[in-house]
Scaffold this active site. Sequence first.
Site: not given
Ligand code: ACO
Length: 336
Positions: A115, A256, A286
Amino acid sequence: MQLRGVRIAGVARHAPARIVTNEDFERWLDTSDEWITTRTGMKRRHWAADDEATSDLAIVAARGALARAGLRPDDIDCFVVATATPDYIFPATACIVAAKLGAVGKPAFDISIACSGFIYGLTVASGLVRSGVYRRVLLVGAETLSKITNKDDRSTAILFGDGAGAVVLEACDADADSFLSAELGADGSSPETLFQEAGGSRRPFDHAAVDAGLGYIQMEGREVFKFAVTSMVAATDVALAKAELTRHDINFLIPHQANRRIIDAAVRVLEVPPEKVLVNIQEYGNTSSASIPMALAEAVEAGRVQDGDVVLFVGFGAGLSWGAVVWRWSALRSVA
Ligand code: ACO
């Protein structure tokens, strides 16, 4: 070496036709529009067709940027594609893009830093122009992340989209230089925080790797989230200091697009008013290295960046990696 200036002469974007909405995911995943919207800010994303590869998207964006600059592929001296989803592990996707544009024989290479690809690419390509190595460089950020996303994993399937954004960089007078500074960084001590495990030399593809889903993106979302905000803010501050500017000098911010909450948190710390920030994550999800040039193209099309504006590009990604570029916007040529 006598440094000269660099400017963006043309910018354009392209997204594939298929749109996948949050409601679409509800049909096969235990998720909801409400969860995805509140946790990520995403509503829709575009996915490439089965027969559409990263170079296909890159070429459309590249043609658009060339048209806006009033240039032909022949006018370009070097082709660079930033991508984490190349057509092949080798050859470089940039070679395919250049050839399909009709520029066989010109140098072409990829930048692989996920990214952060466009930020790194802008720094490298600007350096090539400012040092006088090349007069014009075409830089494309292009991705088909949908091809390496496990559609049955709700924690990653919803996040990623496909697209491409292209800029034509060209030499200009030193006193009109758009490139004010860059701050890049990387920490590869825990690559598994965000990676595609199989397909490289450490874990070549075999049946077991495919069966275990090791060809898909794996991510420790919370770890990435925490790192993202701090690294974006720190990179911004260092890049601004290098340019002898402050946070208050930012006229427009193009981050980003990984998560709306990440953008909001970083923007809050940086004290940039929301109207000066381009957010289009709701439309595209993303798109990794494509997200910043796609957002720039949108901002330019909408007339949201003005001649002389200080524009901050900032991003982060797998590596882990991060970067910020401070850029003084100069108006595109009025050819298209
Ligand atoms: N729908 C419903 N529930 C979900 C989903 C979904 N799509 N995805 C995860 N959950 C659940 C999880 O299982 C978890 O349940 P649990 O508490 O029973 O275990 C709960 O939601 C909370 O999960 P978290 O991972 O803590 O959720 P968070 O608020 O952190 O959001 C997310 C997750 C959106 C992935 C966030 O952490 C994020 O955006 N992180 C950064 C990702 C990113 O920027 N990636 C960059 C990639 S860049 C590259 O180089 C490709």
